[in-house]
Design a protein around this motif. Structure first.
Motif, PDB file in Angstrom:
ATOM      1  N   ARG A   1       6.674  65.496  37.924  1.00  0.00           N
ATOM      2  CA  ARG A   1       6.705  64.801  36.488  1.00  0.00           C
ATOM      3  C   ARG A   1       5.552  64.165  36.422  1.00  0.00           C
TER       4      ARG A   1
ATOM      5  N   GLU B   1       2.592  65.883  35.850  1.00  0.00           N
ATOM      6  CA  GLU B   1       2.253  66.211  34.288  1.00  0.00           C
ATOM      7  C   GLU B   1       1.664  64.948  33.593  1.00  0.00           C
ATOM      8  N   PHE B   2       2.250  63.851  33.998  1.00  0.00           N
ATOM      9  CA  PHE B   2       1.985  62.623  33.142  1.00  0.00           C
ATOM     10  C   PHE B   2       0.504  62.307  33.395  1.00  0.00           C
TER      11      PHE B   2
ATOM     12  N   LYS C   1      -1.844  64.519  34.364  1.00  0.00           N
ATOM     13  CA  LYS C   1      -2.740  65.565  33.536  1.00  0.00           C
ATOM     14  C   LYS C   1      -2.997  64.972  32.169  1.00  0.00           C
ATOM     15  N   LEU C   2      -1.784  64.834  31.615  1.00  0.00           N
ATOM     16  CA  LEU C   2      -1.775  64.346  30.182  1.00  0.00           C
ATOM     17  C   LEU C   2      -2.872  63.133  30.090  1.00  0.00           C
ATOM     18  N   ASN C   3      -2.574  62.223  30.990  1.00  0.00           N
ATOM     19  CA  ASN C   3      -3.282  60.889  30.906  1.00  0.00           C
ATOM     20  C   ASN C   3      -4.647  61.327  30.803  1.00  0.00           C
ATOM     21  N   GLN C   4      -5.094  61.838  31.957  1.00  0.00           N
ATOM     22  CA  GLN C   4      -6.460  62.297  32.244  1.00  0.00           C
ATOM     23  C   GLN C   4      -7.012  62.892  30.640  1.00  0.00           C
ATOM     24  N   GLY C   5      -6.419  63.857  30.213  1.00  0.00           N
ATOM     25  CA  GLY C   5      -6.628  64.565  29.062  1.00  0.00           C
ATOM     26  C   GLY C   5      -7.069  63.441  28.058  1.00  0.00           C
ATOM     27  N   GLU C   6      -6.253  62.454  27.846  1.00  0.00           N
ATOM     28  CA  GLU C   6      -6.169  61.758  26.791  1.00  0.00           C
ATOM     29  C   GLU C   6      -7.506  60.660  27.068  1.00  0.00           C
TER      30      GLU C   6
ATOM     31  N   LYS D   1     -10.661  62.489  26.003  1.00  0.00           N
ATOM     32  CA  LYS D   1     -10.772  62.799  24.579  1.00  0.00           C
ATOM     33  C   LYS D   1     -11.398  61.526  24.108  1.00  0.00           C
TER      34      LYS D   1
END
Lengths: 234, 190
Positions: free
Chosen positions: B173, B176-177, B179-184, B187
């Protein structure tokens, strides 16, 4: 940071204090409990005898003996070596001691304010004016049974409310497992009143109504204070 | 500075030595406080302090029952975990019942490694808040406090395999967080 240091200091001081108290021989703090309980019981006996000089002696002695025993237990719990720190949600032996002491003394107040409750002889005039109007109202509503129910409800409710206010920090998010113990201690504190009622044939008939009123009050107060949970403090 | 082991200090404390208690307190004060703070994410400082104090008072009450064969840290944190369980209503979480049919994760996978090895500490504090209570607690005890899965199993009254499965899922989990954080972040920085 200042708050954290203060918490640490309080905690360390309380535990160091408890370790020091443990160095005192056990018999000394038990003797202290015995002496104070006996002195208090002596004062109570004198007071009760002053209020009801015509009361049946064995009733007064029984009530006082019961009170003495409860005070002895309460003071033993209170004086037992332990950290003297009030923490929300923590029940130590001195918390139980304070609860029992409070309930016992309030039982005495019940007997002093409303002797009908304990089937003792009439109060002197200057004291009976306090309870006569209330007693008459309840008697008119539903006779002795309802009167006893409301007596239990009012006095036990007041007692429970007052005591819970005293230990409200410990009650806040206290584990549910303690509530049965709290309830048992509160009933124990009421035992002088219950004992006096069982000693009189007439009062004994209406004891169940008094117990119902008391139980209703205690459960209501317990339920209300159970709401002071951890989430509420956030 | 007292170099005695925690267990030796605890034995002395149980016998009434105040200095041993003070040394133990100093050693574990920050760890226990941090544990409560991370475990009760969103709680007010007052609540953390209350549970911290209750834990130490319970340690004091139970000190004569301490078995020197066990680690003091493990014993103290068991008391801390039980204190939380007693005083805080836990949200239901999906990881509580672990199916026997779960696939075993390969040991070289990131999810078997401590999260401190592959995640930024600052991000970890934020990400822990997003986990549910149970997995968060186990992850803190394992990857931050350094307890073994068997020790945690004992604290939580669960099986060793259940604890390891919960850990694996919690780390996944967090991955996943991350990866999401990296993506944000990408951006936001164009």
């Amino acid at each position: 940071m200042g708050d954290l240091n203060r918490t640490n200091d309080q905690l360390m001081s309380a535990i160091r204090g408890a370790l020091e108290e443990e160095k005192v021989p056990q018999w000394k703090w038990k003797l202290k409990s015995f002496v104070i309980a006996s002195l208090l019981a002596g004062c109570i006996l004198t007071f009760l005898h002053w209020i009801w000089p015509d009361a049946v002696t064995h009733q007064i002695l029984t009530a006082t003996s019961c009170v003495w025993l409860l005070l002895l237990i309460a003071l033993s719990l209170y004086f037992k070596p332990q950290p003297r720190l009030e923490v929300r949600g923590f029940w130590s032996t001195w918390t139980w001691g304070r609860l029992l002491m409070g309930m016992t003394l309030i039982s005495l107040l019940q007997i002093a304010v409303c002797p009908d409750l304990a089937a003792l002889s009439n109060l002197p005039n200057y004291l009976s004016s306090l309870t006569e109007p209330m007693t008459q109202t309840f008697m008119n509503w539903g006779g002795m049974s309802l009167c006893m129910f409301f007596c239990g409800l009012i006095f036990s409710g007041l007692a429970a409310g007052l005591v819970f206010l005293t230990v409200r920090e410990a009650i806040a998010y206290a584990p549910k497992k303690y509530f049965l113990g709290i309830f048992a201690v509160m009933l124990l504190g009421q035992s002088p009143v219950i004992l006096l009622q069982t000693m009189d044939a007439h009062a004994r008939l209406h004891l169940p109504y008094w117990l119902m009123g008391s139980l209703t009050a205690l459960l209501t107060i317990l339920f209300l204070f159970r709401q002071m949970r951890f989430e509420k403090t956030n | 500075m007292d170099e005695s082991s925690d267990e030796a200090l605890m034995q002395a404390y149980a016998s009434g030595d105040a200095r041993s208690f003070q040394t133990l307190f100093t050693r574990y004060e920050k760890r226990l406080r941090s544990f409560f703070f991370r475990r009760l994410s969103g709680a007010r400082q007052n609540a953390v302090e209350d549970l911290f104090q209750i834990t130490w008072l319970k340690i004091h009450q139970a000190r004569k029952k301490f078995d020197s064969e066990q680690r003091f840290g493990s014993w103290a944190f068991t008391i801390a975990v039980n204190t939380i369980r007693d005083h805080v209503r836990e949200a239901r979480w999906k990881y509580e019942s672990v199916s026997d049919h779960l696939e075993e994760t390969a040991s070289t996978d990131e999810s078997s490694q401590s999260v401190l090895q592959w995640v930024d500490r600052q991000f970890l504090e934020e990400a822990l808040k997003k986990l549910q209570d149970g997995p968060r607690e186990i992850l803190i005890l394992s990857d931050i406090e350094g307890f073994s899965s068997s020790e945690i199993a004992k604290m939580k009254n669960k099986s060793d395999s259940a604890v390891r499965q919960i850990l694996v899922r919690a780390r996944l989990r967090l991955k996943e967080f991350a990866k999401l954080n990296q993506g944000e972040s990408k951006k936001n920085h164009g």
